[in-house]
Design an enzyme around this catalytic site. Structure first.
Site, PDB file in Angstrom:
ATOM      1  N   ALA A  95      39.514  31.779  45.955  1.00 22.83           N
ATOM      2  CA  ALA A  95      39.103  31.203  47.249  1.00 22.83           C
ATOM      3  C   ALA A  95      40.185  30.287  47.820  1.00 22.83           C
ATOM      4  CB  ALA A  95      37.782  30.435  47.091  1.00 22.83           C
ATOM      5  N   ASP A 155      29.878  28.530  46.478  1.00 25.96           N
ATOM      6  CA  ASP A 155      28.924  29.129  45.528  1.00 25.96           C
ATOM      7  C   ASP A 155      29.677  29.412  44.239  1.00 25.96           C
ATOM      8  OD1 ASP A 155      26.668  30.243  44.439  1.00 25.96           O
ATOM      9  OD2 ASP A 155      26.855  32.151  45.490  1.00 25.96           O
TER      10      ASP A 155
END
Lengths: 323, 323, 323, 323
Positions: free
Chosen positions: B154, B173
């Protein structure tokens, strides 16, 4: 009771190896916590009792192999059981606790300076004695002169006292309604109507522990207890809190014929005015929040149609204790 | 990984006997749930994956022997992860999910009719493929043309995209910050400041899962994540919900430079206007209630001083997954 | 006093032509209302008194040519003067009214069933007698055996009684602080501190009318009275209501050393429990709303620095009556 | 029109003596305010116009001898007319003002940065020109390029435009429904249903001034306008504020087919985000409070059964202006 439970109850003295205590939460769910030692154990006419020293929850009281309360989080259960009803009442002076032999419910009630009398009525003298000796946090409460301790079945005691002696608050600190146990009788509509309600003063409030209230478990008994009380009282409020050592969110229900004013500011004001010392879990805001249920549980409560009667009870694999 | 875990991962095919799966929740706490069968298992470059059919929680996804989400209660975690931030935003159009390979976070986001694009960036292709194949509840989401699925770290992905492409909502998440795992880097002040925040549009909101938030566990990482975000954003809101299959109350934190209006009526209005279908756990009232923490946890959050940095991280025996 | 006023006070008997009564509200503002007749007039040692039959406001009591209260809307002023303080008090039993000779303040107080004693102390016997005879709405109140009527200066009476006799509620139903009138002494910090506050029981509340509180007039005395009370009590609440016959929004201030819980639900509950009959103007919601001032007035109150002292009083072209 | 009014309109130039202007508020109620001077006067095809310099209210605009707005307090009326509806709308871009020739309604609307277009449709060109020249506070608004000024009857204009051009907000800044005046047609159920509502976008809001709303006057037209709108829209909110120069509490009603979220925090947030400069009267708290009516007025509104139709209108001795 599983193997692990037996290990605990039959080993004499403290074990040096890493013991795990295993508790059946449900048929298909168990929780295991590691032990430092078994501090005390005993048996009563009704039940097995043990005080364990666990690594995760600190000292833990077990009855018939079921977690009753742990040092680390029992304040959640007992603050929630006692304070909301006492704080919602305009001027509570007398409290009657059905069960509660552990002494923690009485301890929380006695924090209310203006209370004049707390009657605690538990059926099991050995449990009461065990707790009085071993639970140091409750020693002061057991010694408090406002406490009146009675060994009797709560229903019989209430019936015996007649309708002249009434209470501002009646607390149900009883075992969950379990099959085979006589306790479920203290959750029925007829008991509430015929025995309990006549013993409440005007403005009186009844509050009871009401079993597991998690998303997966609230239909076992929580929603039924809520609905049953709605058939007996004009105003009924259900609230919940997660109790780690119960491995679930827990539920309580309070009921009255007077409307409740569950306002954070008012509750904070009354906490400041009425209570000796500080609460650890509840303040006005969290009390109101605990009575705002999630959509899933709220819906079930509103849709519940089951009413507890002697013939039509619901039982759970409960957190048990004799009535 | 304990013995029981090995049993699961090395048994081929479904077992007929009453198997129990045992998960270490903490060093001194385990939970055991009985299994109907092991439905699927696999390994990725990063992790072990399994889909179990449990009696208590229904189908359950496990990664490295840790419960990721269960059929019976995953809606609690994923509704809480996604909807509060989206509902607090005046007009969200784009969402970037860090992690979320299971697909449930994307599924919840895609319920918002006005969303134009949901980017989901997970590092583990095998987990994503496993979930796409086996988690039927998320199939539609995986097939939705608004979803843009990227296999990458990410942080790298956000850096690569430059500051022209911004998002209304960024969702964390990710696995809890665990020792040895690289994931904790995505919980540091410098990551939030230098990488994440510049990718938010004006009015943008960041929300992250924030680990266990029970009375006994909220100081592990929840309070630190909250405090770290307070050093980066002007307005920060922490909220919690009990997730039975995580054997704890769970925490999330959302943060923005615009004030939040957490009003039940407004949230209900937006739920009605913006969301396809019905939510199961959240309504306006319970959303507000979930952000009203109990006194004990609230106090810890306000008093927390630890800030996550690369040099000074906190780790937990976490619910893990690779970053 | 203008021409029209003289007409009223010097004409004997009722006039048959369409008379207009003219009242100076301020130096540059007058209000004129047409009369059916002059019902009664008189003079006291201190003041001129008249009872007019007006077309717009019904019967109206005037003192020195100033509207004191009118049949059609006096309930607004008197409900606002009396009920908020009594409803905010946990259990009021005794009330001391400074002024209030008209009897309407006592009438409202006596609606509270649990009150044991209402002391009303007015300096002007003729006004009291005039009102007792002519204001039929207050006859019952004047005859109520819980009412103790005293003719004296309020300050002297309070001093005389010593600090053993204390009250739950003290009400200031006095004329506005006007130049030349002695009444302003009953609005000073030193009076509040040295004379009034020691006469309040623990949990006691003081409430006073506080003059015009409109957007154009609230700085005359309202903001000063508010600020003065903030120097004497820990908790001070200002609230307002438009009173048509006063041609303005009116203000009241209540003060206590205990925090107020101004919650609509609680107020409604107490109204239901404590009050005989129905209120016309106030319910829980409007009571809370009346204490939520508009931005303009609120700001002035917060920024006010003037404190009433004997040497530094503020006066208005007031709604007067002797003290 | 009384003598005093004539004095004003026929005196040329400024008077040096202490003049009093007298206005009939009702048949049996007059208000008189002293003048510094008559600044300007004129007549239009429909009405007499004057700009007075009063001592109490500052400069005051009168039409047909009726106070329209005064320098000292017109912000109350115009903030209340414009901002609640604009703040309740999720994203207002276009506004249509029926009447409003004075320019103050447009001025308030134009404070909303995101507005793209404000159409103001007044029938009386001379009034508009008079105000454009003499009301300095509105000069900028008249010159704003987002303002589209139209001289026409509002109903005709709306009909002419067809249903393709719709608005987010429609504002009724019209004279009260008065006998003989044609304006009452713009308060009827059939006008709202057939002409106005089709011109509102989805989420659109209609707001109208709704006449006197004091305890003694709210049944004249306020309650009827409220009830009429309840027959046309799903959600209707009435709110009030005391306007000193109107010698009464004033009422407004807003209506929509979408629910309103009247939350103080949300309103404050939107005020901060959307409005250039500061409001003087309204903030989130006072806006909510203004919609919480006192018990007396609230009850009348709920019990009102009258609906405005062409055949069955209610009229008042109104604050008039041509339609």
């Amino acid at each position: 009771m599983g193997e692990a439970v037996k290990d605990v109850f039959f080993i004499n003295g403290n074990s040096t190896q890493a013991n795990w205590f295993e508790e059946e939460v449900d048929d298909d769910l168990k929780i295991c916590y590691s032990l430092n030692s078994v501090l005390h154990q005993g048996t009563s006419k009704y039940q097995d009792i043990a005080l364990l020293d666990t690594k995760h929850f600190g000292k833990a009281l077990l009855i018939d192999g079921k977690m009753q309360s742990s040092e680390m989080d029992e304040f959640i259960y007992h603050e929630c059981l006692i304070h909301p009803a006492l704080l919602c009442h305009p001027k509570p002076k007398t409290v009657f606790i059905m069960g509660g032999g552990e002494g923690s419910a009485a301890r929380e009630a006695l924090k209310h300076k203006a209370l004049q009398r707390v009657v605690m009525c538990d059926i099991d003298e050995e449990v009461v004695d065990f707790c009085r000796r071993h639970l140091t946090a409750n020693r002061e409460a057991f010694a408090n002169e406002k406490l009146c301790l009675i060994i009797n079945d709560a229903k019989e005691e209430l019936l015996k006292r007649g309708n002249e002696e009434k209470y501002d608050i009646i607390v149900g600190d009883l075992a969950d309604p379990m099959e085979g146990g006589p306790c479920y009788q203290l959750y029925t509509k007829s008991f509430y109507e015929a025995v309990l309600k006549p013993k409440l003063h005007c403005h009186g409030i009844f509050v009871t522990q009401a079993g597991p209230a998690g998303v997966l478990t609230h239909k076992e008994v929580f929603s039924s207890i809520y609905n049953t009380l709605k058939h007996v009282f004009k105003y009924v409020i259900a609230y919940t809190a997660h109790v780690p050592s119960f491995v679930d969110t827990w539920g309580w229900v309070m009921a009255s014929d007077e409307p409740f004013v569950l306002n954070a500011q008012l509750m904070n004001k009354r906490i400041g005015e009425r209570i000796n010392g500080e609460l650890l879990y509840l303040n006005g805001e969290s009390l109101v929040s605990s009575a705002t249920l999630n959509k899933c549980v709220r819906r079930s409560l509103l849709e519940e149609t089951h009413v507890y009667t002697e013939e039509n009870a619901r039982f759970i694999h409960g957190h048990g204790r004799a009535c």
